[in-house]
Design a protein around this motif. Structure first.
Motif, PDB file in Angstrom:
ATOM      1  N   UNK A   1     -64.971  80.079  52.250  1.00  0.00           N
ATOM      2  CA  UNK A   1     -65.197  81.439  52.723  1.00  0.00           C
ATOM      3  C   UNK A   1     -64.037  82.365  52.395  1.00  0.00           C
ATOM      4  N   UNK A   2     -62.810  81.868  52.497  1.00  0.00           N
ATOM      5  CA  UNK A   2     -61.641  82.683  52.154  1.00  0.00           C
ATOM      6  C   UNK A   2     -61.652  83.069  50.679  1.00  0.00           C
ATOM      7  N   UNK A   3     -61.988  82.100  49.827  1.00  0.00           N
ATOM      8  CA  UNK A   3     -62.076  82.371  48.392  1.00  0.00           C
ATOM      9  C   UNK A   3     -63.155  83.406  48.107  1.00  0.00           C
ATOM     10  N   UNK A   4     -64.318  83.237  48.685  1.00  0.00           N
ATOM     11  CA  UNK A   4     -65.422  84.162  48.426  1.00  0.00           C
ATOM     12  C   UNK A   4     -65.095  85.568  48.918  1.00  0.00           C
ATOM     13  N   UNK A   5     -64.432  85.660  50.055  1.00  0.00           N
ATOM     14  CA  UNK A   5     -64.037  86.974  50.571  1.00  0.00           C
ATOM     15  C   UNK A   5     -63.075  87.667  49.609  1.00  0.00           C
ATOM     16  N   UNK A   6     -62.096  86.921  49.101  1.00  0.00           N
ATOM     17  CA  UNK A   6     -61.129  87.511  48.174  1.00  0.00           C
ATOM     18  C   UNK A   6     -61.790  87.907  46.857  1.00  0.00           C
ATOM     19  N   UNK A   7     -62.739  87.101  46.385  1.00  0.00           N
ATOM     20  CA  UNK A   7     -63.428  87.423  45.126  1.00  0.00           C
ATOM     21  C   UNK A   7     -64.279  88.676  45.268  1.00  0.00           C
ATOM     22  N   UNK A   8     -64.884  88.879  46.440  1.00  0.00           N
ATOM     23  CA  UNK A   8     -65.734  90.060  46.650  1.00  0.00           C
ATOM     24  C   UNK A   8     -64.946  91.364  46.611  1.00  0.00           C
ATOM     25  N   UNK A   9     -63.641  91.283  46.818  1.00  0.00           N
ATOM     26  CA  UNK A   9     -62.821  92.492  46.788  1.00  0.00           C
ATOM     27  C   UNK A   9     -62.673  93.058  45.379  1.00  0.00           C
ATOM     28  N   UNK A  10     -63.034  92.275  44.377  1.00  0.00           N
ATOM     29  CA  UNK A  10     -63.026  92.728  42.979  1.00  0.00           C
ATOM     30  C   UNK A  10     -64.458  92.639  42.463  1.00  0.00           C
ATOM     31  N   UNK A  11     -65.123  93.783  42.392  1.00  0.00           N
ATOM     32  CA  UNK A  11     -66.536  93.792  41.998  1.00  0.00           C
ATOM     33  C   UNK A  11     -66.751  93.250  40.596  1.00  0.00           C
ATOM     34  N   UNK A  12     -65.707  93.262  39.775  1.00  0.00           N
ATOM     35  CA  UNK A  12     -65.843  92.792  38.396  1.00  0.00           C
ATOM     36  C   UNK A  12     -65.373  91.349  38.215  1.00  0.00           C
ATOM     37  N   UNK A  13     -65.051  90.671  39.327  1.00  0.00           N
ATOM     38  CA  UNK A  13     -64.565  89.293  39.188  1.00  0.00           C
ATOM     39  C   UNK A  13     -65.665  88.428  38.578  1.00  0.00           C
ATOM     40  N   UNK A  14     -65.358  87.672  37.530  1.00  0.00           N
ATOM     41  CA  UNK A  14     -66.405  86.932  36.795  1.00  0.00           C
ATOM     42  C   UNK A  14     -67.098  85.876  37.667  1.00  0.00           C
ATOM     43  N   UNK A  15     -68.420  85.883  37.644  1.00  0.00           N
ATOM     44  CA  UNK A  15     -69.189  84.921  38.436  1.00  0.00           C
ATOM     45  C   UNK A  15     -68.893  83.482  38.020  1.00  0.00           C
ATOM     46  N   UNK A  16     -68.775  83.246  36.711  1.00  0.00           N
ATOM     47  CA  UNK A  16     -68.531  81.886  36.242  1.00  0.00           C
ATOM     48  C   UNK A  16     -67.181  81.366  36.725  1.00  0.00           C
ATOM     49  N   UNK A  17     -66.170  82.214  36.688  1.00  0.00           N
ATOM     50  CA  UNK A  17     -64.849  81.815  37.166  1.00  0.00           C
ATOM     51  C   UNK A  17     -64.889  81.540  38.663  1.00  0.00           C
ATOM     52  N   UNK A  18     -65.585  82.377  39.411  1.00  0.00           N
ATOM     53  CA  UNK A  18     -65.711  82.143  40.853  1.00  0.00           C
ATOM     54  C   UNK A  18     -66.385  80.802  41.129  1.00  0.00           C
ATOM     55  N   UNK A  19     -67.444  80.493  40.381  1.00  0.00           N
ATOM     56  CA  UNK A  19     -68.149  79.224  40.576  1.00  0.00           C
ATOM     57  C   UNK A  19     -67.242  78.027  40.294  1.00  0.00           C
ATOM     58  N   UNK A  20     -66.439  78.118  39.248  1.00  0.00           N
ATOM     59  CA  UNK A  20     -65.555  77.001  38.913  1.00  0.00           C
ATOM     60  C   UNK A  20     -64.471  76.814  39.975  1.00  0.00           C
ATOM     61  N   UNK A  21     -63.979  77.913  40.533  1.00  0.00           N
ATOM     62  CA  UNK A  21     -63.004  77.814  41.622  1.00  0.00           C
ATOM     63  C   UNK A  21     -63.653  77.233  42.877  1.00  0.00           C
ATOM     64  N   UNK A  22     -64.862  77.701  43.186  1.00  0.00           N
ATOM     65  CA  UNK A  22     -65.583  77.166  44.341  1.00  0.00           C
ATOM     66  C   UNK A  22     -65.802  75.665  44.182  1.00  0.00           C
ATOM     67  N   UNK A  23     -66.116  75.245  42.965  1.00  0.00           N
ATOM     68  CA  UNK A  23     -66.366  73.826  42.726  1.00  0.00           C
ATOM     69  C   UNK A  23     -65.107  72.988  42.960  1.00  0.00           C
ATOM     70  N   UNK A  24     -63.957  73.490  42.548  1.00  0.00           N
ATOM     71  CA  UNK A  24     -62.709  72.759  42.793  1.00  0.00           C
ATOM     72  C   UNK A  24     -62.463  72.616  44.291  1.00  0.00           C
ATOM     73  N   UNK A  25     -62.667  73.693  45.044  1.00  0.00           N
ATOM     74  CA  UNK A  25     -62.471  73.635  46.495  1.00  0.00           C
ATOM     75  C   UNK A  25     -63.433  72.628  47.121  1.00  0.00           C
ATOM     76  N   UNK A  26     -64.699  72.692  46.738  1.00  0.00           N
ATOM     77  CA  UNK A  26     -65.719  71.847  47.362  1.00  0.00           C
ATOM     78  C   UNK A  26     -65.582  70.376  46.984  1.00  0.00           C
TER      79      UNK A  26
END
Length: 322
Positions: free
Chosen positions: A232-257
């Motif tokens: 949730x912390x990662x997703x909140x920080x990513x939402x603060x940048x509307x242009x943050x790449x979806x693929x990069x966010x997914x790969x970061x989420x995967x590392x956390x999970x």
């Protein structure tokens, strides 16, 4: 009456030690004896480590006079019980800071801490972030450190398992980045993701764990756990940048999970990217190396091998002292 001589730091106590000293009470349980009475089972801490302690006389009355998380003054002696060092106490009371300062009481002497200065470790972490090549990822990490840095600097990494002391989480993060980026270079995987994963994977522990000298679990920590909190912390920080790449966010989420490496170890998914696989292995290695070193250091037996470790599922060889 308190004993005449002051106890050394916990790391220097042995079976012949006697005296008095100041400690943090990290755990406290009133337990029954075989004879039908009761005793207090404690874990005491100072800046050098922790030690189990017991007090038998007046246990029920003493139980009401201090709490887990209090600083205490004790008198007692070192004792070897089943090859494990402990303190058998004669007396214990809650510290009176104003009064006990005259005898040398300082809170910072009673709180286990990382061996390196926290400010030094923090500057090292900022240096790693500066070397992240992708600007959008570097900006994400900057936002996270700006928001969560005050806790990340000092929080422990666990209640007991590894790096369970002030600055332990930061120490763990740095070791993962050090080892993980070396592996990333060796296996030609994305080192930016390893650096980011180092910061993000256990970030949820700053809300999962309570830390006021003694370490415990928050309500949210028990109900949700650090992986979900950190996601949730990662997703909140990513939402603060509307242009943050979806693929990069997914790969970061995967590392956390996936950083626990397996579903039966608490991860909802297994590592399925090269970076996640390297990261999970590095995280496990650092935790295991810490546990092994601590188990060897805590073993007081005279033999070449330690007592059996249930957590590590083995005995460990103790290198001869030089």
């Amino acid at each position: 009456m308190m004993a005449l001589f002051k106890l050394p730091r916990i790391a220097e106590i042995d079976g012949s030690t006697t005296g008095w000293g100041f400690f943090l009470c990290a755990q406290k349980d009133l337990r029954p004896t075989k004879a039908g009475g009761s005793y207090l089972a404690l874990v005491l801490q100072d800046v050098s480590g922790e030690i189990a302690a017991k007090i038998f006389d007046g246990a029920e009355q003493l139980d009401k006079q201090f709490n887990k998380g209090d600083f205490v003054k004790v008198s007692g002696r070192g004792n070897l019980y089943k090859n494990q060092l402990e303190l058998v106490l004669e007396n214990i009371r809650k510290v009176n800071p104003a009064k006990d300062a005259a005898d040398g009481f300082r809170e910072e002497d009673c709180i286990p801490s990382a061996p390196r200065p926290i400010d030094e470790m923090w500057q090292e972490l900022l240096g790693h972030v500066e070397r992240v090549r992708r600007p959008e990822l570097r900006a994400l990490l900057d936002r996270i450190l700006a928001k969560h840095g005050p806790k990340l600097k000092i929080w422990p990494a666990a209640v007991t398992v590894h790096h369970a002391y002030r600055g332990g989480l930061l120490e763990h993060v740095l070791k993962i980045i050090q080892v993980g980026t070396a592996l990333a270079d060796a296996y030609e995987v994305d080192r930016d993701l390893i650096i980011a994963g180092g910061i993000l994977h256990d970030l949820g522990k700053i809300e999962e764990l309570t830390y006021e000298g003694a370490i415990g679990y928050s309500v949210e920590g028990n109900l949700v756990g650090h992986i979900a909190i950190g996601l949730g912390m990662l997703q909140e920080a990513a939402r603060e940048d509307a242009s943050f790449p979806d693929q990069l966010r997914l790969e970061l989420e995967h590392i956390v999970l996936s950083h626990h490496g397996a579903r039966d170890k608490g991860s909802p998914v297994v590592p399925m990217t090269l970076e996640a696989f390297v990261f999970a292995a590095t995280d496990d290695l650092d935790a295991k190396m810490f546990q092994m070193r601590k188990h060897i250091a805590d073993d007081s037996g005279d033999g070449a091998f330690t007592q059996f470790s249930k957590r590590l599922d083995r005995v460990l060889f103790k290198p001869p002292q030089a």
